[in-house]
Design an enzyme around this catalytic site. Sequence first.
Site, PDB file in Angstrom:
ATOM      1  N   ARG A  18      -3.787  27.601  34.250  1.00 16.98           N
ATOM      2  CA  ARG A  18      -2.871  28.389  33.423  1.00 16.98           C
ATOM      3  C   ARG A  18      -2.419  29.569  34.244  1.00 16.98           C
ATOM      4  NH1 ARG A  18      -3.676  30.261  27.285  1.00 16.98           N
ATOM      5  NH2 ARG A  18      -3.046  28.108  27.068  1.00 16.98           N
TER       6      ARG A  18
ATOM      7  N   ARG B 169      -9.285  29.165  23.325  1.00 21.74           N
ATOM      8  CA  ARG B 169      -9.406  27.777  22.863  1.00 21.74           C
ATOM      9  C   ARG B 169      -9.020  26.757  23.919  1.00 21.74           C
ATOM     10  NH1 ARG B 169      -7.086  28.780  17.747  1.00 21.74           N
ATOM     11  NH2 ARG B 169      -7.297  30.898  18.450  1.00 21.74           N
ATOM     12  N   THR B 170      -7.984  27.037  24.698  1.00 19.53           N
ATOM     13  CA  THR B 170      -7.553  26.005  25.651  1.00 19.53           C
ATOM     14  C   THR B 170      -8.610  25.791  26.734  1.00 19.53           C
ATOM     15  OG1 THR B 170      -5.275  26.629  25.242  1.00 19.53           O
ATOM     16  CG2 THR B 170      -5.692  25.265  27.153  1.00 19.53           C
TER      17      THR B 170
ATOM     18  N   LYS C   1      -9.193  40.804  44.671  1.00 19.59           N
ATOM     19  CA  LYS C   1      -9.092  41.378  46.015  1.00 19.59           C
ATOM     20  C   LYS C   1      -7.777  40.978  46.670  1.00 19.59           C
ATOM     21  CE  LYS C   1     -14.092  40.944  46.600  1.00 19.59           C
ATOM     22  NZ  LYS C   1     -15.114  40.129  47.272  1.00 19.59           N
TER      23      LYS C   1
ATOM     24  N   HIS D 267       3.425  23.477  28.044  1.00 19.82           N
ATOM     25  CA  HIS D 267       2.015  23.429  27.645  1.00 19.82           C
ATOM     26  C   HIS D 267       1.785  22.017  27.093  1.00 19.82           C
ATOM     27  CE1 HIS D 267      -1.896  24.416  26.473  1.00 19.82           C
ATOM     28  NE2 HIS D 267      -1.703  25.435  25.655  1.00 19.82           N
TER      29      HIS D 267
END
Lengths: 188, 320
Positions: B104, B54-55, B82, B132
Site C-alpha cells: 500500500r 483491516r487490510t 532513514k 484497491h
Amino acid sequence: MAERERKGAPPFGGSFVAKATVMDAEQIRRAVKRMAHEILERNGGLDDVVIVGLQTGGIEPALHLVEAFETIEGTRPPLGSVDVAFHRDDIGLRPVLPEAPTDIPTELTGATVILVDDVLFTGRTVRAALDALNDFGRPRSVQLAVMVDRGHRELPIRADYVGKNLPSARSEVVNVTMSGVEIGEMQK
Amino acid sequence: MKHLLSIDELTTDELQELLRITPSFAEVASRRIAKVPALRGLTVATLFYEDSTRTRLSFEVAAKRLSADTLNVSVASSSVNKGESLRDTAETIEAMGIDAVVVRHASSGAPWQLTKWLDASVINAGDGWHQHPTQALLDCFTLQQELGSLEGRHIAIVGDIKHSRVARSDVSAFTRLGATVTLVAPPTLLPPATETWPVTVSHDLDSVLTDVDAVYLLRMQKERMRESLVPDLREYTALYGLTAARASKLGTKIPILHPGPMNRGVEIAADVPDLDQVVVVDQVRNGVAVRMAVLFMLLGSGNSGLPTDSLPAMAEEVPA
C-alpha cells in the site's frame, strides 16, 4: 473424471474420446447396491457411518450409495463432500482451483467415514482427502469406496469397496458417470 | 496471473472465477481448525506506507489460513525513516526470500513500479487515489451474497469519489458484473471526466435512494482534504450523509456497505451502522476469504511460474 481434470488435460482444453464402454447404467446400479451391502456387512449396520464424496467425481456415487442404504435399511446416513484442492501435493505445479466448498455435516470424531470417489488411480487424491479429514476430527476408521480401481498406485493406498477392477494403460483415461463407465484417451 | 495490480487487469472471466472459488476459502476460515497447508513454505510480506488496520490484518490472516509465512514491514519503525527508497526496501525484503509482496502506497502506480524490480508477485492493497482491487472483489462477493447477482442491479456509491480508490475499483467491477452505478457526491468531490466512466452522476441523494438495490457509502477522507471541498461537515451530512431518516426510508431490505473505517456522524449517522442491513462486518469477514482466493490464485494454482507446456503429462500426474 472430474471436470477440472478435463480442463487441465494436455493440451489444455483437450476432449475425451471413448474407446470402449466397460459398464452400463444397470451394471453400475448393481455394483452400487453390492457395495452398499458390503459396507453394511462390514460395519454391522449404519451406526456412526458418515458418507463423504470427493469433489467432483465422488459426489454422484456417494449420493447413489446413500440412496441404496435408504432402500435396503430405510435410513440415510449423513452425506458430506470434501474438496482436496488445498491439500494436494501438486499445488503450484499445475492449475488446480477448488470446485466447491467442503461440507462435512457432522463431527467426525468417533465416526466411521466412508470416502467415495469415482476412480482410484495414483492414490494421491485419497491421500489429500485423508489429510483434509483431519481438520474435522479423529474418525474411528476411514474406509474407501470407489466405482473403478484402475491400478497404477503411487502411494500405499487401497480401496475397501470396489465397483469394478479395470486394468488400464497409464495414458488411458477412465470416465465415470452414473450412466456408464468408459475407457478412452484425451485428444486435441 | 502473476500480479494483482488493478481490477481492470482481471478479465471478467478471472473476476468471476475468483468470486466462484471464494466460498471454498470462506469454508476453510469457518473451520474449527481454520488452516490448510495449501501455501506451506511460501512467504508473503506486507509493505504498507499508509495506515491500515483491516487490510493489512486481513491479508495477514488470509496468508496464515493458507499456511504461508507472513512478514510485516512496519514502515514507521523501519529504515524508510532513514530515507530508504521504495526500491531499496522492496529489494531488501525480496533478498530475504519472499514470494509475494502486498503493498500500500500513497503514490498511484507504486505497485506497477515494484513489479519491474522484483520477481515476487505483487498485490496492490491500495495505491493513492487509484486502485484497491481486493476491496472491489470483497464488495462484489458481499453484494452477491446479499442480492444473489449484480446483473441488472442498481448500486449507489455515495461520498468522496474524488479521493477514493475504492470507488474507482468498485465502479469497474460492479459494471462489468452487469450492475448499473450512480455516483452521488457534491461536484467538488467528483473526479474530473466522470463522463468517461460507465456511470450516471447525481447530486441529489434522496431521489437516488428511491430506486436502488444497494447503497455504498465512502469515508470522508479528511486526511486527503487539504483544500476546503465542502463548506463544513455538518452541511455535508445533511445533504449526502446516511441519516437515520434516510435509512428508515430505505427500508430493511437494501444492503448498506462501507469500506471502513466509518466516520460515525459524518457519512453515516451514529446509530445507523447498528442496523441489520448494514453489512460492514460481512465485508470484513469476506475480505479474508477473497484475499485467500487471490493468494491461492497467484501463488498456488500453478498459473504463475511454469509455462503450461513444461507441465508433466496429465496421465502421469493427476490422480483420477
